[in-house]
Scaffold this motif. Structure first.
Motif, short mmCIF file in Angstrom:
data_model
loop_
_atom_site.label_atom_id
_atom_site.label_comp_id
_atom_site.label_asym_id
_atom_site.label_seq_id
_atom_site.Cartn_x
_atom_site.Cartn_y
_atom_site.Cartn_z
N GLU A 156 0.82 -1.20 0.00
CA GLU A 156 0.00 0.00 0.00
C GLU A 156 0.87 1.26 0.00
N ASP A 157 2.01 1.22 0.72
CA ASP A 157 2.89 2.38 0.77
C ASP A 157 3.41 2.73 -0.62
N ILE A 158 3.73 1.67 -1.39
CA ILE A 158 4.25 1.88 -2.75
C ILE A 158 3.16 2.44 -3.65
N VAL A 159 1.96 1.89 -3.50
CA VAL A 159 0.83 2.41 -4.30
C VAL A 159 0.67 3.90 -4.01
N ASN A 160 0.71 4.25 -2.72
CA ASN A 160 0.55 5.66 -2.36
C ASN A 160 1.63 6.53 -2.97
N TYR A 161 2.83 6.02 -2.98
CA TYR A 161 3.92 6.81 -3.54
C TYR A 161 3.72 6.98 -5.05
N ARG A 162 3.34 5.91 -5.72
CA ARG A 162 3.09 6.01 -7.17
C ARG A 162 1.99 7.03 -7.44
N GLU A 163 0.91 6.94 -6.66
CA GLU A 163 -0.22 7.86 -6.87
C GLU A 163 0.19 9.30 -6.57
N TYR A 164 1.07 9.46 -5.56
CA TYR A 164 1.60 10.79 -5.27
C TYR A 164 2.34 11.35 -6.49
N LEU A 165 3.21 10.51 -7.08
CA LEU A 165 3.97 10.98 -8.25
C LEU A 165 3.03 11.33 -9.39
N LYS A 166 2.03 10.50 -9.60
CA LYS A 166 1.08 10.75 -10.70
C LYS A 166 0.29 12.04 -10.44
N TYR A 167 -0.10 12.24 -9.17
CA TYR A 167 -0.84 13.45 -8.84
C TYR A 167 0.02 14.69 -9.09
N MET A 168 1.27 14.64 -8.64
CA MET A 168 2.14 15.79 -8.80
C MET A 168 2.39 16.06 -10.29
N LEU A 169 2.50 14.99 -11.08
CA LEU A 169 2.68 15.18 -12.52
C LEU A 169 1.43 15.82 -13.14
N SER A 170 0.28 15.41 -12.64
CA SER A 170 -0.96 15.97 -13.20
C SER A 170 -1.07 17.46 -12.88
N GLU A 171 -0.41 17.89 -11.80
CA GLU A 171 -0.45 19.30 -11.41
C GLU A 171 0.69 20.09 -12.05
N SER A 172 1.59 19.39 -12.73
CA SER A 172 2.78 20.05 -13.26
C SER A 172 2.56 20.46 -14.72
N ASN A 173 3.61 21.03 -15.29
CA ASN A 173 3.56 21.41 -16.71
C ASN A 173 4.20 20.36 -17.60
N VAL A 174 4.51 19.21 -17.05
CA VAL A 174 5.17 18.16 -17.84
C VAL A 174 4.21 17.64 -18.92
#
Lengths: 643, 643
Positions: free
Chosen positions: A429-447
């Motif tokens: 679950e910790d890994i899932v959360n980290y992956r989702e965190y990265l995806k969320y931050m990317l969705s908020e970025s200009n990448v």
């Protein structure tokens, strides 16, 4: 507020006001960090003091390590202690100091304890005389008063883990026949006298916290009922009970630290695994209760407080991953919290100092060279990142923070790389959360994220990149064993774990093979892991290994999991494998499912094909060297930060 | 220019040009500063070098403690020394190194001096042989020559305070019967021979400053006439005489450091109290005179130079409070100078390292984490500060510097909090100046100051704050003594000090009671201070205490001031108090005025009422913990800087 009303409700304790319900745990710093950071006596203490906790805690040993004095309040230690206190208070948190209450070994290696015998660390233990006990209580009182007078807001006394509180309460280690041994009343007498003396010394207006282990998680442990008895007997003197579990240093050598993973929880333990006992204290004792251990989800914390199970939460490793957890929650930015993946690499014993980093926070122990926020690049570049695994995602985020024009190319339909398998495991679950965190931050970025896009050399060249970060990962290895066609890759069964029904052989007992074996055995399959090394997960860090071994042990005798160590597979057949042990003895192990978990191999050929397009090209993550999230994240950060 | 024409006129000494008349004093740093600052071998040296003084001075002793070598020009010390010179010269100031002419204890603890006997620090003094004296002179000459060759612009010879010059000139400590003892010519021979040798070593063109104590301010001292004789005898070899007074370390233990107070003056000594002797030096010799000791007011400095009383001013603690004093005066921004309170907390002996901070400059010893200028906040908040005392005012200024929208609520008609009482005391000019500085800075800021506004919870809530800083202060305690209605609070008499006429009893001999007692006794009242502790102002720092005790002593025998120590008040009557001493003896002390000075109590209930409005809430100053300007200022700075 609103969503986290209870977590951010102020709490008054003896005229001291905690602005919210979040405490930062005291955490020691490995000593050899001369070059890596400004040392304020505790892991990430500087950032934790900025992060918004109501209380920040430092361990006196941490201050002593810097000042090289015997006591944090000795004349020549005071300058250091004053500065540490100033740092702790810098953003309005209250400052708490933890003192030891331990029988550490003397020059001859003899520990003090309740009885003559063997100490919990395996060395000789010498029974304390009543004078020894009185002297220790007096020293503790002097320190508590000194701390109060120096300006600390609260004092925390550890009665858990490997402290004398635990050892005296243990009916095994405590063999005394005087009034300090025998009944639970007697086994708690020394601790109670200490707490009562400290309360008398500091006066009625000073908050006191006591940390306990609800159980030691070793055969010598006292019971939870014993602990309730102790807490009830000190409830008038103590304001807050902090509930931990397990021990430190049990057995005295790293391969015996089996109780450590309850004090510092791994992925194999549920989150907030001490909450039930907190609730019990709330019901049976009149004292404030604080949970520690695997506290990471603000919603769970809010619910636990709202439901009256606990009053406060103390965060340890999660604040290493993200010291700004409290502030982010307070401001409704909880999706921006960097989740702790409980790898425990931040704890130096995990790797015996070989790799003390945080998997997800490159600033950990590097406040001197990793800023809280990166400055914008003066000459923004077009950066192409190839591969949307954890290293590629991190590199893209950091390059974006620097203001570069970033394109992230991912060949599959989803970001995450190998973290996709985490969806299916029980311990991920910790890994899932980290992956989702990265995806969320990317969705908020200009990448510019390009999914379903195969990065050929031509395509990358057509993007006219000024810098390329190659993060194309690794392939699972298919070993050269005859009949290997009868086997499938272990990872490929993750999406259909429940379909696996029958005897399983897993070839390779590293972390992937071991975890999968445990999960399949827990689903009532007969599982055999064949591993050439002398232990399961031999290349993983020690706390992970103990967590794994404990999880296997804790699953009980019904679990049908066999590890064939120092054994290789000679041949794979349709219905099983032929193994050879270290003595050359062959055996046939029948199996319906034969899974391969023999490691990964960097995609070097693919990675190298992107060199020559622009001089600013580098590999990161598994295509550079097959490793873990830790290496990928830290390398990706520095690479992208320096573009 | 204009206003400070003389202060900022250049001065030529041989071929060296001082750009102005401001010299920074060499000031030592406590050694245990490992974590608190970048160590350049002198207090605030980095900032003082940037602050605009004509000459920046470093103390050889402390530079040595950074290099860990015996001599700052030894091979492995040179890298540090080079960097320190570079720092000192960074803004065009000249670099000066202070060299010692002192006897330090040998391995056996014996201290070399003029004669066998007891050294002024309390240890054994051992008479120097003539050969040893010649060695000292040769070594010091070589050291001065090395300093010149390494690139220092000037050398300052420390011939004051505890130096050989002071000890040899004392007719009490110097009991020699050879040509170095007896007559004033003989007692000055050793220092004179040293200066002549040093001049010869450095050549005729190198500027030499000599620091002296005009008097040692202890019974063993020489006279000011003796000192003039010495100065005249070295007139040809010296360029600048730097006039200090008193000693360091007299008596050897902190409770005997009575002469320290004249070397580092407290609030009880007039500003620039060595100016008269400077004027005498100027009249009787052709030397350049430099005054040191409580130099704080640029207007007074300008006048002293313009009137020919002195040529140069040397600033010590004032540059800790504000290293940019020279620049601010030069640019006509003298109202922006942060005044030194002369609390002397920056000097580690004051609290034996317990609280080495600057009351008014949070950057002191913290160049690493307190920037010269704060950056603007990226997300400006509505910040409400409740209470316009020193902590509240400081918090408001800092939050404003960060670009927050700040409202400062003060219930009375004036800003200043308890600093208002400073207007009436004789020893409070420094505090008045600081209060006026804060008010001036607030008047130039964007802070919305709301006077005559009681801060109720409702009102604060109506301002919709995103952060609240509670600085509501403390109440004076009214003790539970029968008849307490006959007494009034000590603070309340400050505005009408001259009306108090008759016998006075002050209950409580902390700093407030002691200072008020002294002031009322000076106004020819009979004053009795009743104090339960063993000493007046027992909780104040040591240098304040010595300053207070010296001030009482210096008033002479006509002062009718009695301190009844270890004594409490049992009952207060209309015409006096009944006291009980430590042996239980009761006594009636008649009084026309009975004043209460038993301390303050944080306004906790009021302060706590502002929690719960917004999660970002914190207390600062006396409502957090009753303390001094030091704690309030430093805590307010960090709190507001981190909003």
């Amino acid at each position: 507020m609103g969503k986290y009303e209870n977590l951010f409700a102020p709490l008054e304790v003896r005229n001291t006001v905690l602005k919210n319900r979040i405490l930062a745990a005291p955490m020691g710093v490995p000593r050899a960090n001369i070059i890596s950071t400004t040392d304020y006596g505790g892991i990430s203490l500087y950032d934790k003091s900025l992060g918004g906790s109501a209380v920040v805690t430092v361990n006196e040993y941490g201050i002593i390590n810097i000042s090289k004095q015997k006591n944090a309040f000795d004349k020549y230690a005071r300058d250091v202690t004053r500065e540490v206190l100033s740092v702790m208070r810098q953003a309005g948190s209250l400052a708490q100091i933890q003192f030891g209450f331990h029988g550490f070994p003397d020059e001859n290696g003899v520990s003090m304890g309740p009885s003559d015998g063997t100490s919990l660390t395996g060395g000789p233990m010498k029974a304390m005389t009543k004078d020894d006990m009185q002297a220790m209580i007096e020293e503790l009182c002097e320190k508590a008063v000194a701390a109060r007078d120096f300006g600390f807001d609260m004092v925390m006394i550890p009665m858990g883990h490997d402290g004398l509180g635990s050892v005296f309460l243990s009916p095994v280690w405590n063999k005394r026949t005087d009034e300090y041994g025998g009944s639970v009343e007697n086994r708690t007498r020394f601790q109670r006298e200490a707490i009562q003396a400290v309360r008398a010394a500091v006066g009625p207006d000073f908050p006191l916290m006591v940390r306990v282990s609800r159980q030691l998680m070793v055969p010598e442990s006292y019971s939870e009922d014993d602990m309730i008895y102790f807490i009830q007997s000190i409830e008038e003197e103590v304001d807050i009970i902090i509930v931990s579990a397990g021990m430190d240093c049990y057995g005295g050598s790293i391969d015996k630290y089996i109780a450590n993973t309850y004090a510092h929880s791994t992925i194999f333990l549920p989150r907030m695994h001490n909450l039930d006992f907190c609730e019990r204290i709330k019901q049976e004792c009149d004292v404030l209760v604080c949970a520690v251990g695997g506290v990471s989800d603000p919603e769970v914390s809010e619910a636990a407080i709202a439901e009256g199970k606990v009053d406060l939460v103390m965060l340890g490793r999660q604040l290493v991953a993200d010291p700004f957890w409290p502030k982010k929650v307070q401001e409704g930015r909880e999706k921006e919290i960097v989740p702790c993946i409980r790898c425990l690499n931040c704890y130096h014993i995990s790797t015996v100092h070989a790799n003390v980093q945080c998997s997800v926070n490159p600033r950990f122990r590097r406040e001197n060279r990793v800023p809280l926020a990166l400055a914008k690049a003066k000459s923004p570049k077009h950066v192409v990142v190839i591969g949307g695994g954890p290293a590629g995602m991190k590199a893209a985020l950091v390059a974006d923070e620097r203001g570069h024009d970033v394109t992230l190319i991912e060949k599959s339909a989803e970001l995450g790389g190998n973290l996709k398998y985490a969806d299916y495991g029980d311990f991920k679950e910790d890994i899932v959360n980290y992956r989702e965190y990265l995806k969320y931050m990317l969705s908020e970025s200009n990448v510019d994220v390009q999914l379903n896009t195969t990065a050929t050399e031509e395509y990358v060249k057509s993007l006219e990149p000024e810098a390329i970060i190659v993060a194309v990962g690794a392939d699972f290895i298919t070993p050269q064993i005859s009949g290997v066609a009868y086997a499938v890759q272990a990872a490929s069964v993750y999406p259909r774990l429940d379909e696996i029904d029958g005897d399983v052989v897993i070839i390779g007992g590293g972390s992937i093979g071991s975890e999968l074996g445990l999960e399949l055995a827990a689903r009532e399959n007969k599982v055999t892991i064949v591993e050439q090394n002398s232990a399961l997960a031999e290349r993983s860090n020690w706390l992970y290994r103990h967590g794994l071994y404990n999880a296997i042990r804790d699953a009980g005798e019904d679990l049908d999991l066999t590890a064939m160590l120092e054994t290789t597979v000679k041949e794979i057949k349709e219905d099983g494998v032929v193994t050879v042990d270290k003595d050359g003895t062959e055996a046939f192990v029948p199996a319906k499912f034969i899974l391969l978990a023999v490691g990964t191999k960097p995609r070097k050929d693919l990675a190298m094909s992107f060199y020559g397009i622009t001089p600013e090209t580098a590999m990161v993550g598994d295509c550079y060297k097959a490793a873990q999230i830790l290496e990928g994240t830290n390398e990706a950060y520095f690479l992208a930060a320096n573009l | 220019m204009g206003k400070f024409d003389h202060l900022f006129s250049p001065l030529r000494i041989h071929d060296t040009i001082l750009k102005n008349r401001v010299v920074t004093a060499p000031m030592s740093v406590p050694t245990a500063t490992l974590i608190s600052t970048t160590q350049y071998g002198g207090m605030s040296l980095l900032d003082k070098a940037a602050g605009g003084a004509g000459v920046v001075t470093v103390c050889e002793h402390k530079l040595r403690s950074v290099t860990l070598q015996e001599n700052v020009f030894q091979k492995y010390a040179r890298d540090v020394t080079r960097e320190v010179i570079s720092v000192m010269r960074q803004a065009g100031g000249l670099s000066q190194i202070e060299l010692f002419f002192h006897g330090f204890p040998d391995q056996d603890g014996k201290i070399p001096g003029p004669s066998d006997g007891i050294h002024h620090t309390g240890g054994q003094m051992k008479a120097l042989t003539k050969a040893e004296m010649q060695t000292i002179i040769a070594d010091l000459s070589q050291y001065a020559r090395d300093a010149k060759d390494f690139g220092f612009d000037m050398v300052m010879l420390h011939f004051g305070h505890d130096s050989y010059c002071s000890v040899f000139m004392s007719p009490v400590w110097n009991q020699r019967t050879d040509e170095y003892g007896g007559s004033i010519e003989n007692r000055t021979r050793f220092p004179r021979e040293a200066i002549k040798a040093i001049r010869e070593a450095v050549g005729p063109d190198f500027p030499l400053m000599v620091r002296i104590s005009r008097e040692l301010m202890v019974p063993e001292t020489y006279t000011e006439d003796d000192m003039m004789t010495f100065i005249k005898s070295v007139e040809d070899d010296v360029d600048i005489i730097n006039v200090s007074a008193g000693m360091d370390c007299y008596g050897g233990t902190i409770d005997k450091y009575v002469a320290n107070n004249y070397a580092m003056p407290s609030i009880f000594i007039p500003r620039m109290y060595n100016l008269d002797f400077c004027e005498r030096v100027k009249k009787e010799t052709d030397l350049v005179a430099c005054v040191v000791g409580s130099v704080a007011d640029p207007v007074a400095c300008e006048a002293a130079i313009a009137e020919g009383k002195v040529d140069l001013v040397m600033l010590g603690r004032q540059l800790v409070a504000d290293p940019f004093w020279p620049k601010k005066a030069q640019e006509g921004r003298e109202k922006e100078i942060v005044p030194c309170l002369r609390c002397l907390n920056c000097y580690h002996v004051a609290t034996e390292h317990t609280n080495v901070q600057c009351s008014v400059n949070p950057r002191f010893r913290r160049e690493n984490r307190v920037p010269l200028k704060l950056t603007e906040s990226k997300s400006p908040k509505r910040v409400v500060i409740v209470g316009g005392g020193p902590a509240g005012m400081k918090a408001a200024l800092v939050a404003d510097e960060r670009g927050h929208k700040v409202t400062l609520i003060e219930k009375s008609a004036e800003l200043g909090g308890n600093l208002k009482y400073a207007d009436y005391g004789d020893y409070k000019q420094d505090v008045v100046d600081y209060r006026e500085y804060l008010k001036y800075m607030l008047s130039k800021s964007q802070v919305d100051v709301q006077l005559n506004t009681p801060a109720t919870e409702e009102y604060v809530r109506s301002l919709d704050p995103e952060a609240i800083i509670v600085a509501v202060g403390a109440d004076f305690i009214t003790p539970n003594i029968p008849g307490v209605a006959y007494a009034i609070q000590a603070a309340s008499v400050y505005p009408r000090l001259d009306e108090i006429d008759g016998d006075v009893v002050i209950i409580g001999g902390g700093s407030i009671g002691s200072e008020l007692g002294l002031e009322l006794a000076v106004r020819e009242n009979k004053v009795t201070v009743v104090e339960q502790n063993k000493a007046l102002a027992e909780r104040s720092n040591w240098l304040y205490r010595h300053g207070l005790y010296n001030a009482i002593k210096d008033q002479g025998e006509d002062l009718d001031f009695t301190a009844k120590l270890e004594t409490t008040v049992k009952e207060i009557k209309e015409d006096g108090v009944v006291t009980v001493d430590k042996d239980g003896n009761e006594e009636f002390v008649p009084a026309d005025h009975i004043l209460l000075a038993v301390g303050t109590k944080p306004r906790k209930e009021l302060a706590i009422s502002f929690f719960g409005i917004t999660p970002e809430t914190a207390m600062v100053g006396d409502c957090y913990k009753a303390s001094q300007i030091l704690e309030g200022t430093n805590e307010a700075y960090f709190l507001a800087a981190n909003l």
